[in-house]
Design a protein around this motif. Structure first.
Motif, PDB file in Angstrom:
ATOM      1  N   ARG A 144       0.819  -1.214   0.000  1.00 14.64           N
ATOM      2  CA  ARG A 144       0.000   0.000   0.000  1.00 14.64           C
ATOM      3  C   ARG A 144       0.853   1.263   0.000  1.00 14.64           C
ATOM      4  N   GLU A 145       1.873   1.322   0.855  1.00 15.23           N
ATOM      5  CA  GLU A 145       2.694   2.525   0.943  1.00 15.23           C
ATOM      6  C   GLU A 145       3.500   2.759  -0.323  1.00 15.23           C
ATOM      7  N   LEU A 146       4.031   1.696  -0.917  1.00  6.99           N
ATOM      8  CA  LEU A 146       4.762   1.837  -2.181  1.00  6.99           C
ATOM      9  C   LEU A 146       3.830   2.253  -3.308  1.00  6.99           C
ATOM     10  N   TRP A 147       2.624   1.667  -3.341  1.00  6.46           N
ATOM     11  CA  TRP A 147       1.656   2.026  -4.381  1.00  6.46           C
ATOM     12  C   TRP A 147       1.295   3.502  -4.280  1.00  6.46           C
ATOM     13  N   LEU A 148       1.031   3.980  -3.062  1.00  2.96           N
ATOM     14  CA  LEU A 148       0.663   5.382  -2.880  1.00  2.96           C
ATOM     15  C   LEU A 148       1.812   6.321  -3.238  1.00  2.96           C
ATOM     16  N   ALA A 149       3.040   5.935  -2.866  1.00  5.80           N
ATOM     17  CA  ALA A 149       4.201   6.761  -3.217  1.00  5.80           C
ATOM     18  C   ALA A 149       4.393   6.794  -4.734  1.00  5.80           C
ATOM     19  N   ARG A 150       4.245   5.639  -5.371  1.00  3.19           N
ATOM     20  CA  ARG A 150       4.373   5.578  -6.827  1.00  3.19           C
ATOM     21  C   ARG A 150       3.299   6.414  -7.508  1.00  3.19           C
ATOM     22  N   ASP A 151       2.080   6.333  -6.994  1.00  5.10           N
ATOM     23  CA  ASP A 151       0.979   7.081  -7.600  1.00  5.10           C
ATOM     24  C   ASP A 151       1.226   8.582  -7.526  1.00  5.10           C
ATOM     25  N   GLU A 152       1.765   9.038  -6.411  1.00  4.11           N
ATOM     26  CA  GLU A 152       2.060  10.465  -6.267  1.00  4.11           C
ATOM     27  C   GLU A 152       3.133  10.911  -7.250  1.00  4.11           C
ATOM     28  N   VAL A 153       4.189  10.115  -7.396  1.00  8.08           N
ATOM     29  CA  VAL A 153       5.251  10.440  -8.355  1.00  8.08           C
ATOM     30  C   VAL A 153       4.702  10.423  -9.778  1.00  8.08           C
ATOM     31  N   ALA A 154       3.902   9.399 -10.094  1.00  9.81           N
ATOM     32  CA  ALA A 154       3.346   9.285 -11.441  1.00  9.81           C
ATOM     33  C   ALA A 154       2.437  10.462 -11.762  1.00  9.81           C
ATOM     34  N   ARG A 155       1.628  10.862 -10.801  1.00 12.03           N
ATOM     35  CA  ARG A 155       0.729  11.996 -11.008  1.00 12.03           C
ATOM     36  C   ARG A 155       1.538  13.283 -11.236  1.00 12.03           C
ATOM     37  N   ARG A 156       2.545  13.477 -10.397  1.00 14.58           N
ATOM     38  CA  ARG A 156       3.353  14.703 -10.500  1.00 14.58           C
ATOM     39  C   ARG A 156       4.117  14.774 -11.819  1.00 14.58           C
ATOM     40  N   ARG A 157       4.609  13.636 -12.284  1.00 17.53           N
ATOM     41  CA  ARG A 157       5.417  13.612 -13.513  1.00 17.53           C
ATOM     42  C   ARG A 157       4.589  13.295 -14.761  1.00 17.53           C
ATOM     43  N   ASP A 158       3.279  13.075 -14.573  1.00 18.06           N
ATOM     44  CA  ASP A 158       2.379  12.723 -15.673  1.00 18.06           C
ATOM     45  C   ASP A 158       2.925  11.528 -16.451  1.00 18.06           C
ATOM     46  N   LEU A 159       3.182  10.472 -15.714  1.00 19.97           N
ATOM     47  CA  LEU A 159       3.665   9.231 -16.309  1.00 19.97           C
ATOM     48  C   LEU A 159       2.769   8.083 -15.878  1.00 19.97           C
ATOM     49  N   SER A 160       2.692   7.060 -16.715  1.00 14.03           N
ATOM     50  CA  SER A 160       2.000   5.844 -16.314  1.00 14.03           C
ATOM     51  C   SER A 160       2.697   5.272 -15.078  1.00 14.03           C
ATOM     52  N   PRO A 161       1.952   4.881 -14.034  1.00 15.35           N
ATOM     53  CA  PRO A 161       2.596   4.342 -12.825  1.00 15.35           C
ATOM     54  C   PRO A 161       3.568   3.210 -13.116  1.00 15.35           C
ATOM     55  N   GLY A 162       3.253   2.373 -14.090  1.00 13.00           N
ATOM     56  CA  GLY A 162       4.147   1.267 -14.426  1.00 13.00           C
ATOM     57  C   GLY A 162       5.490   1.711 -14.947  1.00 13.00           C
ATOM     58  N   LYS A 163       5.573   2.929 -15.483  1.00 14.47           N
ATOM     59  CA  LYS A 163       6.857   3.448 -15.943  1.00 14.47           C
ATOM     60  C   LYS A 163       7.683   4.016 -14.794  1.00 14.47           C
TER      61      LYS A 163
END
Length: 373
Positions: free
Chosen positions: A202-221
């Motif tokens: 959960r914590e990694l997913w949420l951290a990844r989602d925040e980075v992906a949102r900020r950088r406008d990238l697909s979370p998988g990237k």
């Protein structure tokens, strides 16, 4: 362009291209339209993010889409909301076609082969290459012709009213509510059993989602699901140990590793009562595989109902899930009405969201199945 399409005639073919796998979210990066009397238009919704004027100009027009549920969310985000639609993919399913992709249906019913090969490209790129634009325009070139051919086939089979009822339900449906605990959709989550490890996911997913949102990238990237699961299983103590895990290779910088390690540490230090539970709270019947132990009578009802739906769907030459949603059947069999009459079953199906044509086709056979106990 708005004036041209408002002055056109007949249905309007509509499609949208997203950049799934490249960008965050499901926004539209290209909108394609075609209408008799107006021709074809390709619109850049990045440069023109508010297309509500176009949506209003076409408000009284039937929109033709292929797999409407995929495109409607991103079209609504830019102000385009159809009041009437015709979904050629759903129409093909109801007509009994085994393969319902746009290219296959155009070739089967109209005799043309659509140029393909750019379906998975990054539509957020600018400028879009000429071959991509041609490919996109072809997606609406024959959509109205396909609609007309499918309408005729559905009428011949006596299913046109069913299809129109389905299309009306799609057009009237509100946006889906936000998904609860979206991190639970992490691929490979079934490998993680302990609550603290689930906390890492959960914590990694949420951290990844925040980075992906900020950088406008697909979370998988940003970080793969496999890497998240590997970290949850290993519970690394520091970023050096994390760097040795699958998905956290030498290309990842120290700053990134520290970000992910901080997420792992948050889960490790979290109080027990704040950690996620292994399973999601049930919002409906339990998984059918457990029915035989929990409620043998319900299991018998479900087996009979599934067999009856399968037989009738085959007779009608349409997919079982289009005749009646599997979740509706499960809920009906787990918690049947007090009276097992067709009328009572029809009321229960209606309350569960079944359409009237589905109720007319299944209420009697499901009533018989509910009497198995």
């Amino acid at each position: 362009m708005v004036a041209a399409f408002a002055g056109g005639s007949g249905p309007v073919a509509v499609d949208a291209e997203r950049a799934s796998g490249y960008r965050y979210g499901q926004r539209a990066y290209l909108v394609q339209l075609r209408r008799a009397g107006a021709g074809t238009a390709l619109i850049d919704p990045v440069a023109f993010p508010d297309l509500s004027a176009l949506g209003e100009a076409l408000a009284g027009t039937e929109w033709v889409l292929h797999a409407a549920s995929q495109d409607l969310p991103c079209l609504r985000d830019i102000g385009m909301r159809p009041r009437r639609l015709f979904d050629t993919e759903l129409a093909a399913r109801l007509a009994g076609y085994a393969r319902v992709g746009l290219g296959v249906m155009v070739e089967t019913l109209l005799g043309y082969s659509l140029e393909k090969g750019h379906s998975a490209v990054d539509w957020s790129s600018r400028p879009l290459p000429e071959p991509w634009l041609r490919y996109a325009a072809l997606d609406v070139e024959l959509l109205v012709d396909l609609r007309d051919a499918l309408e005729e086939e559905l009428r011949r089979q006596g299913k046109l009213e069913w299809a129109l009822e389905e299309f009306a339900a799609i057009a009237a449906a509100p946006p889906p509510p936000p998904r609860k605990d979206p991190w639970r959709r992490t691929s490979g989550l079934h490998k993680v059993r302990r609550r603290r490890q689930l906390g890492v996911v959960r914590e990694l997913w949420l951290a990844r989602d925040e980075v992906a949102r900020r950088r406008d990238l697909s979370p998988g990237k940003v970080l793969s699901d496999a890497a998240i699961i590997a970290a949850a299983q290993a519970m690394p103590r520091d970023h050096r140990a994390l760097a040795g895990l699958h998905g956290f290779g030498h290309r990842m910088g120290r700053k990134q590793l520290q970000l992910w390690q901080a997420a792992v540490d948050r889960a490790r230090e979290m109080p027990e009562e704040e950690l996620p539970q292994p399973g999601q709270p049930a919002s409906g019947p339990p998984p059918p595989r457990s029915w035989a132990d929990k409620d043998p009578q319900a299991a018998a009802r479900l087996a009979a109902a599934r067999a009856a739906v399968m037989e009738h769907a085959a007779r009608l030459k349409l997919p079982q899930e289009n005749l009646v949603a599997p979740d509706v059947v499960r809920r009906l069999c787990w918690d049947p009405p007090a009276e097992r009459t067709p009328g009572a079953v029809a009321a229960a199906l209606r309350a569960l969201g079944a359409r009237e044509w589905q109720i007319a086709q299944t209420s009697e056979l499901l009533a018989r199945a509910l009497q198995q106990d």
